[in-house]
Motif scaffolding. Structure first.
Motif, PDB file in Angstrom:
ATOM      1  N   ASP A 148      -2.529  -5.950 -31.609  1.00  0.00           N
ATOM      2  CA  ASP A 148      -3.784  -5.605 -32.265  1.00  0.00           C
ATOM      3  C   ASP A 148      -3.617  -4.518 -33.323  1.00  0.00           C
ATOM      4  O   ASP A 148      -4.585  -3.917 -33.767  1.00  0.00           O
ATOM      5  CB  ASP A 148      -4.822  -5.151 -31.233  1.00  0.00           C
ATOM      6  CG  ASP A 148      -4.316  -3.997 -30.374  1.00  0.00           C
ATOM      7  OD1 ASP A 148      -3.106  -3.678 -30.465  1.00  0.00           O
ATOM      8  OD2 ASP A 148      -5.125  -3.405 -29.629  1.00  0.00           O
ATOM      9  N   SER A 149      -2.395  -4.289 -33.753  1.00  0.00           N
ATOM     10  CA  SER A 149      -2.141  -3.238 -34.737  1.00  0.00           C
ATOM     11  C   SER A 149      -2.615  -3.634 -36.122  1.00  0.00           C
ATOM     12  O   SER A 149      -2.461  -4.786 -36.553  1.00  0.00           O
ATOM     13  CB  SER A 149      -0.635  -2.922 -34.783  1.00  0.00           C
ATOM     14  OG  SER A 149      -0.351  -2.018 -35.837  1.00  0.00           O
ATOM     15  N   GLY A 150      -3.191  -2.682 -36.825  1.00  0.00           N
ATOM     16  CA  GLY A 150      -3.581  -2.912 -38.207  1.00  0.00           C
ATOM     17  C   GLY A 150      -2.410  -2.961 -39.154  1.00  0.00           C
ATOM     18  O   GLY A 150      -2.582  -3.245 -40.350  1.00  0.00           O
ATOM     19  N   LEU A 151      -1.194  -2.691 -38.650  1.00  0.00           N
ATOM     20  CA  LEU A 151      -0.001  -2.708 -39.498  1.00  0.00           C
ATOM     21  C   LEU A 151       0.617  -4.096 -39.619  1.00  0.00           C
ATOM     22  O   LEU A 151       1.513  -4.299 -40.443  1.00  0.00           O
ATOM     23  CB  LEU A 151       1.054  -1.743 -38.933  1.00  0.00           C
ATOM     24  CG  LEU A 151       0.657  -0.264 -38.885  1.00  0.00           C
ATOM     25  CD1 LEU A 151       1.771   0.544 -38.242  1.00  0.00           C
ATOM     26  CD2 LEU A 151       0.370   0.253 -40.280  1.00  0.00           C
ATOM     27  N   ALA A 153       1.635  -5.665 -42.988  1.00  0.00           N
ATOM     28  CA  ALA A 153       1.781  -4.627 -44.013  1.00  0.00           C
ATOM     29  C   ALA A 153       3.244  -4.461 -44.376  1.00  0.00           C
ATOM     30  O   ALA A 153       4.152  -4.797 -43.613  1.00  0.00           O
ATOM     31  CB  ALA A 153       1.213  -3.300 -43.511  1.00  0.00           C
ATOM     32  N   SER A 204       2.755   1.752 -45.446  1.00  0.00           N
ATOM     33  CA  SER A 204       1.810   2.016 -44.371  1.00  0.00           C
ATOM     34  C   SER A 204       0.981   3.259 -44.661  1.00  0.00           C
ATOM     35  O   SER A 204       1.514   4.364 -44.756  1.00  0.00           O
ATOM     36  CB  SER A 204       2.548   2.196 -43.044  1.00  0.00           C
ATOM     37  OG  SER A 204       1.697   2.743 -42.075  1.00  0.00           O
ATOM     38  N   LEU A 230      -1.167   4.507 -42.587  1.00  0.00           N
ATOM     39  CA  LEU A 230      -1.187   5.292 -41.362  1.00  0.00           C
ATOM     40  C   LEU A 230      -0.025   6.270 -41.323  1.00  0.00           C
ATOM     41  O   LEU A 230      -0.188   7.465 -41.079  1.00  0.00           O
ATOM     42  CB  LEU A 230      -1.142   4.371 -40.143  1.00  0.00           C
ATOM     43  CG  LEU A 230      -0.899   5.063 -38.788  1.00  0.00           C
ATOM     44  CD1 LEU A 230      -2.082   5.929 -38.424  1.00  0.00           C
ATOM     45  CD2 LEU A 230      -0.622   4.040 -37.694  1.00  0.00           C
ATOM     46  N   ARG A 285       7.939  -7.340 -44.191  1.00  0.00           N
ATOM     47  CA  ARG A 285       6.565  -7.241 -43.728  1.00  0.00           C
ATOM     48  C   ARG A 285       6.580  -7.088 -42.202  1.00  0.00           C
ATOM     49  O   ARG A 285       7.356  -7.763 -41.510  1.00  0.00           O
ATOM     50  CB  ARG A 285       5.770  -8.483 -44.113  1.00  0.00           C
ATOM     51  CG  ARG A 285       5.581  -8.663 -45.604  1.00  0.00           C
ATOM     52  CD  ARG A 285       4.521  -7.713 -46.133  1.00  0.00           C
ATOM     53  NE  ARG A 285       4.461  -7.699 -47.585  1.00  0.00           N
ATOM     54  CZ  ARG A 285       3.594  -6.974 -48.286  1.00  0.00           C
ATOM     55  NH1 ARG A 285       2.731  -6.203 -47.649  1.00  0.00           N
ATOM     56  NH2 ARG A 285       3.599  -7.003 -49.595  1.00  0.00           N
ATOM     57  N   ASP A 334      -2.383   1.561 -33.264  1.00  0.00           N
ATOM     58  CA  ASP A 334      -1.603   0.872 -34.292  1.00  0.00           C
ATOM     59  C   ASP A 334      -0.103   0.890 -34.031  1.00  0.00           C
ATOM     60  O   ASP A 334       0.604  -0.008 -34.450  1.00  0.00           O
ATOM     61  CB  ASP A 334      -1.892   1.491 -35.661  1.00  0.00           C
ATOM     62  CG  ASP A 334      -3.285   1.141 -36.160  1.00  0.00           C
ATOM     63  OD1 ASP A 334      -3.589  -0.061 -36.242  1.00  0.00           O
ATOM     64  OD2 ASP A 334      -4.059   2.062 -36.430  1.00  0.00           O
TER      65      ASP A 334
END
Length: 607
Positions: free
Chosen positions: A331-334, A337, A342, A344, A370, A395
């Motif tokens: 569930d990481s927003g990274l 990316a 990043s 964060l 990525r 994250d």
């Protein structure tokens, strides 16, 4: 013997047996005694709880906080680094320096804390010099115990004995009352350890730690050759520019991971935050994730000077710059990316320098990667940023912190303020400007004012188990006095050696205190023996000071078993010592300390 005295002695015997067995915990035993003693009718419930308001209990808590301030600001670690640099490879020189430094630090902070600090330092010295760790850890333990004989605040038994003197109407000891006695005892201990130290079945060197080290990760992620130090010259266009606006070389993969900046008390290492404005003279710690990149054109264009490196991948900056292995959860927003993009990590001032995906490790060419679920990332940056990342949300999951992280000071730039605060405490106590507890609180407030320690760390630093143990044992002193137990013990000692002279009586008190200290903590021993010794002095119509001093010294002479002091317990595991090693080495030393104490104490404190 009255019923009341018998009931108190039965409770005391139960407490001692439970202390020896080790179950339940010592603080639980103390709390049980607080509940049980009022049931005898000898003392009331308020009297059983009075220890929680005792000024010396509060003073001990404040001293834990002061010691933590010295740890958090790196003062203790700097002393250890100095030891390594000055000790060289000569074992005798290292032992003398080690014991002297440990004793000096232990005279103003918890000896247990000092030993905890010095165990990794000693292991590092062992690795670098080849000296078996067991030949260094036992001297460390001995010096920490002897440090309790140097100043009034060096150890809890000193404060307990002093409190008993004050309660009996005497003036109490001053801050350095112990020092003229403790220094010869320290010299004796150092000389003795130089003669008897040996490795009990230890092959030498320190074992490989279970936790990874920075060097392990440097090898695993192949970081050799990727680190550079670039100084910003006054003519550089980067000066007075926020780091977020700096492009070192387009898509070269060069990233600033931290910034060295000269400050009043040395060099500070700053996080590489986008808002951090670069100054002329700053040194950029740069990671280059492109194989064979030539930085010379960059240095010429941006007026940067390349500086020499002192070790593999900034390992010489391990006191300020660290690493951590992290995991990208589902569930990481990274997810999706770019490795280098990043937001964060940029907000924390951290940089990804390595990536493991399955069994493959990626070192160079990270710019084009990525992030995917399950990726293991090696991030680098200041330690405070790594710790902040641990509690910053879902994250990234921190998988591992290196072994070096345990000994890193969170506030290294505050060291001079911590030392100054401690000196204020010493001066206030030395000249009696205010009561000792107020002096200690003043030091705590100064450390808080100068941000050497915060309130959460201060509360965590207090060893509540030790305080509860002391509070739980203090009522025994009052109960034994009221039931005549103290006078009975004093009279029994007097009957044995009463006509043999003051020194013989002092030797007997020392021996009795040391024997009790074999099976229970030196703190509990001081609680039990201080009133007996002072009562004995009254029976002899003598000054209570030499008798109280002997109890304090004997309580610190807990050399003979691994359970008589937390100091011994700590080194027994780290040094692979057996129970017999403590008996073999500690017993002659305890006898020597007793002989020298009995010789010096009546001379400096006439009876």
């Amino acid at each position: 013997m009255s019923v009341e005295l018998l009931s108190v002695l039965v409770l005391l015997a139960i407490a001692i047996v439970l202390f020896v067995i080790g179950r339940p915990r010592v603080d639980a035993i103390a709390l049980a005694m607080i509940v049980a003693l009022p049931l005898t009718g000898v003392i009331t419930v308020p009297e059983a709880l009075a220890g929680f308001s005792d000024p010396n209990i509060v003073l001990i808590a404040a001293l834990f906080v002061l010691g933590e301030g010295l740890v958090r600001t790196g003062v203790a670690q700097r002393v250890g680094d100095w030891l390594i640099s000055r000790g060289g490879e000569g074992e005798r020189r290292i032992v003398v320096l080690l014991m002297s430094v440990v004793a000096l630090m232990g005279s103003v902070m918890s000896s247990t804390a000092v030993v905890a600090i010095f165990i990794p330092i000693v292991l590092r010295v062992s690795q670098q010099t080849g000296i078996p760790k067991s030949r260094l850890l036992m001297p460390t333990s001995v010096a920490a115990l002897v440090s309790g004989m140097l100043t009034l605040v060096a150890t809890t038994p000193n404060l307990i004995v002093n409190s008993e003197l004050v309660r009996e109407g005497a003036a109490g000891f001053r801050f350095f009352s112990f020092t003229p006695i403790g220094l010869p005892l320290l010299a004796l201990a150092i000389g003795y350890m130089l003669l008897v130290r040996r490795a009990p079945g230890d092959a030498g060197g320190a074992p490989t730690p279970a936790r990874p080290t920075l060097y392990d990760w440097i090898e695993r992620y192949r970081l050799h050759g990727r680190a550079f130090r670039l100084r910003v010259e006054p003519s550089s266009p980067l000066a007075n520019t926020p780091l977020g606006d700096v492009q070192l070389d387009g898509a070269s993969g060069a990233r600033v991971i931290a910034i060295e900046r000269r400050v009043r008390f040395g060099v500070a290492v700053l996080s590489a935050l986008p808002a951090t404005e670069l100054h002329a003279g700053d040194v950029l710690l740069v990671d280059v994730a492109v194989a064979g990149l030539d930085l010379e054109p960059l240095c010429e264009r941006c007026a940067l000077t390349s500086l020499p490196m002192g070790g593999a991948y900034f390992i010489e900056h391990a006191g300020e710059v660290g690493m951590a292995e992290t995991l990208v959860p589902p569930d990481s927003g990274l997810v999706g990316a770019g490795v280098r993009g990043s937001a964060l990590l940029a907000a924390h001032g951290l940089t990804i320098v390595g990536l493991r995906r399955g069994r493959n490790t990626h070192d160079y060419g990270l710019e084009n990667e990525r992030l995917k679920v399950g990726d293991t990332l090696l991030v680098v940056g200041p330690w405070r940023a790594l710790r902040a990342l641990q509690s910053d949300g879902p994250d990234l999951i921190t998988l591992a912190m290196p072994a070096e992280g345990e000994s890193v000071a969170p506030s290294p730039r505050r060291g001079p303020y911590a030392v100054g605060s401690m000196l204020v405490v010493v001066v206030l106590m030395l000249f009696g400007v205010v009561p000792n507890v107020q002096a200690a609180f003043a030091g705590c407030l100064l450390m808080g004012l100068f941000r050497c320690i915060d309130l959460d760390s201060a509360y965590r630093s207090i060893h509540w188990r030790s305080l509860v143990l002391i509070v739980g044992m203090l009522p025994f002193s009052l109960a034994l006095q009221r039931t005549g137990g103290v006078d009975m013990a004093a009279q029994a000692l007097l009957d044995v050696v009463g006509g043999a002279g003051v020194r013989a009586v002092l030797a007997c008190v020392f021996a009795m205190t040391a024997v009790i200290g074999l099976v229970i903590s030196n703190t509990a021993t001081a609680v039990l023996m201080a009133p007996v010794a002072i009562a004995l002095a009254h029976h002899l119509h003598a000054s209570p000071y030499p008798f109280a001093m002997i109890v304090a010294l004997a309580s610190s002479a807990a050399f003979m078993t691994p359970i008589s002091s937390p100091v011994n317990t700590l080194v027994s595991t780290a040094g692979n010592y057996s129970f017999g090693d403590f008996v073999r080495i500690g017993t002659p030393l305890a006898l020597g300390v007793m002989a020298l104490s009995v010789l010096i104490v009546p001379w400096l404190l006439p009876a």
